[in-house]
Design an enzyme around this catalytic site. Structure first.
Site, PDB file in Angstrom:
ATOM      1  N   SER A   1       0.869  -1.191   0.000  1.00 13.80           N
ATOM      2  CA  SER A   1       0.000   0.000   0.000  1.00 13.80           C
ATOM      3  C   SER A   1       0.897   1.229   0.000  1.00 13.80           C
ATOM      4  O   SER A   1       2.096   1.136   0.322  1.00 13.80           O
ATOM      5  CB  SER A   1      -0.873  -0.006   1.257  1.00 13.80           C
TER       6      SER A   1
ATOM      7  N   TYR B   1      -2.375  -0.293  10.301  1.00 17.39           N
ATOM      8  CA  TYR B   1      -2.388  -0.811   8.925  1.00 17.39           C
ATOM      9  C   TYR B   1      -1.143  -0.339   8.163  1.00 17.39           C
ATOM     10  O   TYR B   1      -0.482  -1.129   7.477  1.00 17.39           O
ATOM     11  CB  TYR B   1      -3.667  -0.342   8.233  1.00 17.39           C
TER      12      TYR B   1
END
Ligand code: NAP
Length: 264
Positions: A159, A173
């Site tokens: 990501s 995250y």
């Protein structure tokens, strides 16, 4: 003069016909798009899912419609026993694997760190990091030429989060995806000489269910205009990069973190 660099490469479909691919979290979103595009590129696909059997069956039907074989395997990719069962079921029903896409991932609910539960931290790290590490290990055990395998490719879903930190949303995250980047780099160098290519794709804001699961269903639409390209991306746009990294066209890519983020 012969094109030595291009020898043996199927440039039309980036294909590796007859190869078997495992996609974790293949039922929805980016994973489902990877399954569909990989089938078009010649892969037979094991579609893993956690709870949405209907979505997984739909993805498997799309793989079959593209002329490839597909199986559907339920399993929690944070659990070692389920990961091992996924690999075993794939080998039993489809044959030796040639690639693995570690896509299953969660953001956790949007929250500031001060309000974050320990359980939420463990869940995000358990799936995004430990589960991915176990699945990567199982892939290497089967693919490495040093262990009698025929080589192959692993693609991990990272990501942009480790680069921006995801403050006020999901710092746990971002940290988990930072771990994915470091793991991908280290493992890629460890097994590069054994016929195994390990790479990652780092998407930006992609319009999937992940935002609703995080508690903000309109997040991709609301924040899409702030992305330099002016919109959120699609799962298909990320899958293009994943399937390319799986292919022999990416044969010199080792430890690459390929950004697919609209300039964000
Ligand atoms: P998504 O739409 O929420 O889909 C998640 C998929 O993962 C579903 O197929 C789901 O299965 C599966 N899954 C969830 N927990 C699982 C578990 N414990 N075991 C096995 N499978 C599980 O997510 P997405 O947006 O496509 O994201 C896919 C990957 O891309 C993730 O690693 C994510 O971090 C990364 N990513 C996404 C974005 C984005 O903006 N969307 C941006 C950067 C990175 P069920 O259908 O059975 O629930």
């Amino acid at each position: 003069m012969a094109d030595a660099a291009g020898a043996g490469v199927d440039r039309k479909g980036y294909g590796m016909a007859g190869k078997v691919l495992i996609v974790t979290g293949g039922s929805r979103g980016i994973g489902a798009a990877v399954c569909r595009q990989a089938a078009v590129a010649g892969w037979d696909v094991a579609v893993n899912y956690a709870g949405n059997a209907e979505a997984a069956e739909k993805t498997a039907s799309a793989v079959k419609a593209a002329g490839r074989r597909a199986i559907v395997v339920q399993g929690d990719m944070a659990e070692e026993a389920d990961i091992l069962r996924l690999f075993e079921a794939t080998e039993r029903d489809l044959g030796p694997i040639g690639g693995v896409v570690c896509n299953a991932g969660i953001t956790g609910k949007i929250t500031r760190v001060e309000d974050m539960t320990t359980e939420a931290m463990r869940q995000v790290m358990g799936l995004n990091v430990i589960g991915l590490m176990i699945a990567n290990r199982e892939a290497v055990r089967r693919l490495s030429t040093k262990r009698g395998g025929a080589g192959g490719a692993i693609v991990n879903l990272s990501s942009i989060a480790p680069r921006i930190g995801s403050a006020n949303e999901f710092v746990h995250y971002a940290a988990s995806k930072g771990a994915v980047d470091a793991w991908t780099l280290g493992l890629s160098r460890e097994v590069a000489g054994e016929g195994v290519r390990v790479n990652a794709v780092a998407p930006g804001m992609i319009d999937t269910d992940i935002h609703a699961t995080a508690g903000v269903p309109d997040r991709a639409h609301r924040l899409g205009s702030m992305v330099p390209i002016g919109r959120a991306g699609t799962a298909e746009e990320v899958a293009e990069a994943v399937v390319w990294l799986l292919s022999d066209a990416a044969r010199y890519c080792i430890g690459t973190i390929l950004n697919v983020n609209g300039g964000r």
